[in-house]
Design an enzyme around this catalytic site. Sequence first.
Site, PDB file in Angstrom:
ATOM      1  N   PHE A 122       0.818  -1.207   0.000  1.00 17.03           N
ATOM      2  CA  PHE A 122       0.000   0.000   0.000  1.00 17.03           C
ATOM      3  C   PHE A 122       0.852   1.257   0.000  1.00 17.03           C
ATOM      4  CE2 PHE A 122      -3.618   2.511   1.821  1.00 17.03           C
ATOM      5  CZ  PHE A 122      -4.542   2.128   0.875  1.00 17.03           C
ATOM      6  N   HIS A 145      -8.801  -7.834   7.939  1.00 16.57           N
ATOM      7  CA  HIS A 145      -9.365  -6.832   7.035  1.00 16.57           C
ATOM      8  C   HIS A 145     -10.238  -7.460   5.955  1.00 16.57           C
ATOM      9  CE1 HIS A 145      -5.933  -3.882   8.305  1.00 16.57           C
ATOM     10  NE2 HIS A 145      -6.873  -3.994   9.205  1.00 16.57           N
ATOM     11  N   CYS A 186     -28.408  -6.322  -2.998  1.00 16.86           N
ATOM     12  CA  CYS A 186     -28.657  -7.717  -2.611  1.00 16.86           C
ATOM     13  C   CYS A 186     -30.034  -8.192  -3.100  1.00 16.86           C
ATOM     14  CB  CYS A 186     -28.576  -7.818  -1.089  1.00 16.86           C
ATOM     15  SG  CYS A 186     -28.884  -9.450  -0.442  1.00 16.86           S
ATOM     16  N   CYS A 194     -32.239  -8.799   0.338  1.00 17.02           N
ATOM     17  CA  CYS A 194     -32.728  -7.754   1.246  1.00 17.02           C
ATOM     18  C   CYS A 194     -32.639  -6.348   0.655  1.00 17.02           C
ATOM     19  CB  CYS A 194     -31.987  -7.810   2.582  1.00 17.02           C
ATOM     20  SG  CYS A 194     -30.297  -7.184   2.499  1.00 17.02           S
ATOM     21  N   SER A 213       3.945  -2.436   7.740  1.00 17.86           N
ATOM     22  CA  SER A 213       4.543  -1.191   8.256  1.00 17.86           C
ATOM     23  C   SER A 213       4.115  -0.945   9.701  1.00 17.86           C
ATOM     24  CB  SER A 213       4.137  -0.010   7.370  1.00 17.86           C
ATOM     25  OG  SER A 213       2.730   0.039   7.246  1.00 17.86           O
TER      26      SER A 213
HETATM   27  P1  NAD Z   1       2.093  -1.551   4.077  1.00 16.94           P
HETATM   28  O1  NAD Z   1       2.036  -1.311   2.600  1.00 16.94           O
HETATM   29  O2  NAD Z   1       1.791  -0.407   4.974  1.00 16.94           O
HETATM   30  O3  NAD Z   1       3.537  -2.090   4.468  1.00 16.94           O
HETATM   31  C1  NAD Z   1       4.158  -3.143   3.775  1.00 16.94           C
HETATM   32  C2  NAD Z   1       5.597  -3.210   4.246  1.00 16.94           C
HETATM   33  O4  NAD Z   1       6.189  -4.333   3.611  1.00 16.94           O
HETATM   34  C3  NAD Z   1       6.427  -1.966   3.860  1.00 16.94           C
HETATM   35  O5  NAD Z   1       7.045  -1.458   5.030  1.00 16.94           O
HETATM   36  C4  NAD Z   1       7.453  -2.515   2.851  1.00 16.94           C
HETATM   37  O6  NAD Z   1       8.704  -1.915   3.025  1.00 16.94           O
HETATM   38  C5  NAD Z   1       7.516  -3.979   3.244  1.00 16.94           C
HETATM   39  N1  NAD Z   1       7.884  -4.868   2.139  1.00 16.94           N
HETATM   40  C6  NAD Z   1       7.337  -4.910   0.894  1.00 16.94           C
HETATM   41  N2  NAD Z   1       7.875  -5.914   0.165  1.00 16.94           N
HETATM   42  C7  NAD Z   1       8.809  -6.504   0.966  1.00 16.94           C
HETATM   43  C8  NAD Z   1       9.715  -7.584   0.789  1.00 16.94           C
HETATM   44  N3  NAD Z   1       9.754  -8.290  -0.348  1.00 16.94           N
HETATM   45  N4  NAD Z   1      10.525  -7.915   1.817  1.00 16.94           N
HETATM   46  C9  NAD Z   1      10.495  -7.219   2.981  1.00 16.94           C
HETATM   47  N5  NAD Z   1       9.652  -6.185   3.217  1.00 16.94           N
HETATM   48  C10 NAD Z   1       8.815  -5.844   2.221  1.00 16.94           C
HETATM   49  O7  NAD Z   1       1.174  -2.807   4.376  1.00 16.94           O
HETATM   50  P2  NAD Z   1       0.310  -3.197   5.670  1.00 16.94           P
HETATM   51  O8  NAD Z   1       1.053  -2.843   6.907  1.00 16.94           O
HETATM   52  O9  NAD Z   1      -0.129  -4.585   5.447  1.00 16.94           O
HETATM   53  O10 NAD Z   1      -0.958  -2.230   5.588  1.00 16.94           O
HETATM   54  C11 NAD Z   1      -1.608  -2.036   4.344  1.00 16.94           C
HETATM   55  C12 NAD Z   1      -3.111  -2.246   4.369  1.00 16.94           C
HETATM   56  O11 NAD Z   1      -3.550  -2.325   3.009  1.00 16.94           O
HETATM   57  C13 NAD Z   1      -3.511  -3.545   5.016  1.00 16.94           C
HETATM   58  O12 NAD Z   1      -4.554  -3.270   5.847  1.00 16.94           O
HETATM   59  C14 NAD Z   1      -3.992  -4.450   3.868  1.00 16.94           C
HETATM   60  O13 NAD Z   1      -5.309  -4.907   4.138  1.00 16.94           O
HETATM   61  C15 NAD Z   1      -4.117  -3.582   2.662  1.00 16.94           C
HETATM   62  N6  NAD Z   1      -3.394  -4.132   1.467  1.00 16.94           N
HETATM   63  C16 NAD Z   1      -3.441  -5.474   1.215  1.00 16.94           C
HETATM   64  C17 NAD Z   1      -2.746  -6.008   0.131  1.00 16.94           C
HETATM   65  C18 NAD Z   1      -2.819  -7.493  -0.115  1.00 16.94           C
HETATM   66  O14 NAD Z   1      -3.792  -8.132   0.290  1.00 16.94           O
HETATM   67  N7  NAD Z   1      -1.813  -8.089  -0.775  1.00 16.94           N
HETATM   68  C19 NAD Z   1      -1.982  -5.178  -0.688  1.00 16.94           C
HETATM   69  C20 NAD Z   1      -1.966  -3.805  -0.410  1.00 16.94           C
HETATM   70  C21 NAD Z   1      -2.681  -3.293   0.676  1.00 16.94           C
END
Ligand code: NAD
Length: 267
Positions: free
Chosen positions: A41, A127, A160, A163, A202
């Site tokens: 994200f 989530h 839906c 409903c 993060s």
């Molecule tokens: P975030 O984007 O805030 O943080 C992701 C972290 O992962 C970053 O700090 C980044 O530096 C690190 N990162 C990325 N690739 C990496 C790798 N290969 N090796 C090591 N570190 C790596 O994500 P979050 O904390 O999960 O919060 C984002 C919100 O957005 C969540 O609530 C989630 O539901 C949603 N989201 C989900 C997806 C998914 O389902 N794949 C994708 C994007 C966002």
Amino acid sequence: MRLITNIGQAREELARYVRQADRVSFFTGAGISTECGIPDFRSPGSPWMDNKPVDFRDFVASRDMRAEAWRRKFAMDDIYQGSPPGRGHRAIASQIASGKAEYVITQNIDGLHQAAGVPQERVIELHGNGTYARCIHCGLRYELHAVRARVAAGDPAPDCDACGAPIKSATISFGQAMPQEEMERAQSAAIDCDIFLSIGSSLVVFPAASIPLIAQDAGAMLIILNREPTGLDEHADLVIRCDIGDVLSALDTQDSVTSSPETQNIG
Ligand code: NAD
């Protein structure tokens, strides 16, 4: 807080800690899925910024915003649909299959833990899940291809059949209440482990980011694996600042884990 940045040392120490532990709980964020082609994200240039999830209050208040939410949802699905699970997902699946870990708690909505072979009841989705949809009132489940067909047929914000309330991707959006049962299950899994491993988050989205602290307060060793600093590094017992797949593959005890292709739309 102790910091490891060397990949060999990270693999060796993590494997040793996990081997010695009775029970490990995994906690994952978007970073575990980046090697699968799904951007996180907050990293620069993320396409999520062009297709930001619509705030729940706006979704409920406006049919136009619901139509916009579906437009963004399908735009993201078109880019990332069919992404396979990565090395981190497979390693966690193998640890759960071996009994070392009971649950993976995830903030992700991509269904890739299940696609890597983790049984649905062992995945705690804080989530929600973007691979299907639900009525926001009665909870009736809808498959995305059926919603997409209705949108394509001229109903940009389907309601839906049972409903009449709006249908929405089964994710927890900003402005929407956290699922109480999942939060309680996550807290139990945090309390009931001696290692709590946070991977690819993060750790700035609350209340999800409070779960690692609950584990540590209950006596677990808190390990954070992320390539950048996180909001909770100063609290961690060990911070591993390396690539997730490179490190977690050291925990993969199985060569192949079954993949279920139906769980691969996201957003
Ligand atoms: P975030 O984007 O805030 O943080 C992701 C972290 O992962 C970053 O700090 C980044 O530096 C690190 N990162 C990325 N690739 C990496 C790798 N290969 N090796 C090591 N570190 C790596 O994500 P979050 O904390 O999960 O919060 C984002 C919100 O957005 C969540 O609530 C989630 O539901 C949603 N989201 C989900 C997806 C998914 O389902 N794949 C994708 C994007 C966002």
